[in-house]
Scaffold this active site. Structure first.
Site, mmCIF file in Angstrom:
data_model
loop_
_atom_site.group_PDB
_atom_site.id
_atom_site.type_symbol
_atom_site.label_atom_id
_atom_site.label_comp_id
_atom_site.label_asym_id
_atom_site.label_seq_id
_atom_site.Cartn_x
_atom_site.Cartn_y
_atom_site.Cartn_z
ATOM 1 N N PHE A 22 0.865 -1.188 0.000
ATOM 2 C CA PHE A 22 0.000 0.000 0.000
ATOM 3 C C PHE A 22 0.904 1.242 0.000
ATOM 4 C CE2 PHE A 22 -3.429 2.780 1.051
ATOM 5 C CZ PHE A 22 -4.608 2.076 0.873
ATOM 6 N N VAL A 80 1.295 5.075 5.985
ATOM 7 C CA VAL A 80 -0.129 5.299 6.196
ATOM 8 C C VAL A 80 -0.363 6.803 6.008
ATOM 9 C CG1 VAL A 80 -2.096 4.901 7.707
ATOM 10 C CG2 VAL A 80 -0.106 3.410 7.853
ATOM 11 N N ILE A 81 -1.180 7.114 5.027
ATOM 12 C CA ILE A 81 -1.397 8.522 4.692
ATOM 13 C C ILE A 81 -2.840 8.878 5.005
ATOM 14 C CG2 ILE A 81 -1.332 10.233 2.838
ATOM 15 C CD1 ILE A 81 0.952 8.573 1.592
ATOM 16 N N THR A 85 -11.311 9.259 6.377
ATOM 17 C CA THR A 85 -12.026 8.377 7.295
ATOM 18 C C THR A 85 -11.114 7.970 8.448
ATOM 19 O OG1 THR A 85 -11.309 6.311 6.295
ATOM 20 C CG2 THR A 85 -13.215 7.384 5.301
ATOM 21 N N HIS A 87 -10.107 5.166 9.003
ATOM 22 C CA HIS A 87 -9.283 4.023 8.621
ATOM 23 C C HIS A 87 -7.810 4.301 8.906
ATOM 24 C CE1 HIS A 87 -9.386 0.124 6.797
ATOM 25 N NE2 HIS A 87 -8.412 0.411 5.967
ATOM 26 N N PHE A 112 10.074 -0.146 13.964
ATOM 27 C CA PHE A 112 8.797 0.399 13.466
ATOM 28 C C PHE A 112 9.074 1.593 12.565
ATOM 29 C CE2 PHE A 112 5.264 3.425 14.161
ATOM 30 C CZ PHE A 112 4.240 2.669 13.627
ATOM 31 N N ARG A 126 10.207 12.014 3.699
ATOM 32 C CA ARG A 126 10.867 11.061 4.601
ATOM 33 C C ARG A 126 11.278 9.766 3.891
ATOM 34 N NH1 ARG A 126 7.744 14.535 6.708
ATOM 35 N NH2 ARG A 126 8.141 15.360 8.801
HETATM 36 N N1 INI Z 1 -2.524 0.385 4.418
HETATM 37 C C1 INI Z 1 -1.367 1.092 4.422
HETATM 38 O O1 INI Z 1 -0.265 0.494 4.484
HETATM 39 N N2 INI Z 1 -1.409 2.449 4.346
HETATM 40 C C2 INI Z 1 -2.587 3.141 4.288
HETATM 41 O O2 INI Z 1 -2.547 4.397 4.215
HETATM 42 C C3 INI Z 1 -3.815 2.429 4.305
HETATM 43 N N3 INI Z 1 -5.064 3.126 4.235
HETATM 44 O O3 INI Z 1 -5.081 4.352 4.322
HETATM 45 O O4 INI Z 1 -6.126 2.508 4.116
HETATM 46 C C4 INI Z 1 -3.741 1.010 4.353
HETATM 47 N N4 INI Z 1 -4.868 0.250 4.351
HETATM 48 C C5 INI Z 1 -4.830 -1.163 4.105
HETATM 49 C C6 INI Z 1 -4.574 -1.990 5.343
HETATM 50 O O5 INI Z 1 -3.220 -1.910 5.740
HETATM 51 C C7 INI Z 1 -4.883 -3.464 5.093
HETATM 52 O O6 INI Z 1 -4.059 -3.948 4.070
HETATM 53 C C8 INI Z 1 -6.337 -3.698 4.689
HETATM 54 O O7 INI Z 1 -7.209 -3.051 5.612
HETATM 55 C C9 INI Z 1 -6.651 -5.207 4.673
HETATM 56 O O8 INI Z 1 -6.483 -5.770 5.972
#
Ligand code: INI
Length: 158
Positions: A22, A80-81, A85, A87, A112, A126
């Site tokens: 991701f 993770v951006i 939401t 999420h 980490f 970064r």
């Molecule tokens: N995963 C990330 O690594 N970065 C993100 O920004 C992100 N967002 O924003 O949704 C993200 N979502 C996916 C998550 O890590 C899982 O792969 C998914 O929920 C399946 O379990």
């Protein structure tokens, strides 16, 4: 006085990198920095394992498996951006908690380096931009932790 402080010498260390797909434009750059730092510190190419996972949420499960195998330290890379939401918070918090749990429960240091940023530009800064490459820093932290733990006395049952 006994002072434990490790030199960044990765010779004879086995290091794994778990990297999320991701936001791959960011995580691939972090991976690049981490791989370069490991080579720079003397970790042999054959002693480096790279595992890709879907997202930051999945990093801990693979880190745990690697920690239970022959691995001295694990570098966890993700990005993770912030979106619109909750999420973002769920993924960032659970990734952090899961990775910390692996370190606590196995004793194998998991570094980490899941970036949690408001936008893509902050992440790019970064991942090889103005703020350096956090993947490089994470790899050196992994080596340092593996060596520090190795230099400490074996735990005794209490
Ligand atoms: N995963 C990330 O690594 N970065 C993100 O920004 C992100 N967002 O924003 O949704 C993200 N979502 C996916 C998550 O890590 C899982 O792969 C998914 O929920 C399946 O379990």
């Amino acid at each position: 006085m006994k002072i434990v402080r490790a030199d960044p010498d990765g010779t004879a260390l086995r290091v794994a990198i778990v990297v999320a797909r991701f936001n791959e434009v960011i995580t691939a750059a972090l991976l690049d920095g981490a791989v370069q730092a490991l080579a720079h510190a003397g970790v042999a190419d054959d002693d480096v394992t790279v595992v890709w996972v879907p997202g930051a949420f999945e990093i801990a499960a693979v880190a745990r498996r690697l920690a239970l195998a022959d691995t001295d330290a694990i570098v966890c890379l993700g990005a993770v951006i912030r979106g619109e939401t909750a999420h973002f918070d769920l993924v960032a918090n659970e990734a952090a908690r899961g990775i910390a749990d692996v370190t606590r429960t196995t004793g194998v240091p998991c570094i980490f380096e899941v970036l949690a940023t408001d936008d893509l530009a902050q992440a790019q800064a970064r991942a090889g931009g103005a703020h350096g490459n956090k993947g490089w820093e994470a790899a050196l932290a992994a080596i340092e932790m593996a060596l520090v733990l190795r230099a400490l006395p074996e735990p005794v049952a209490r």
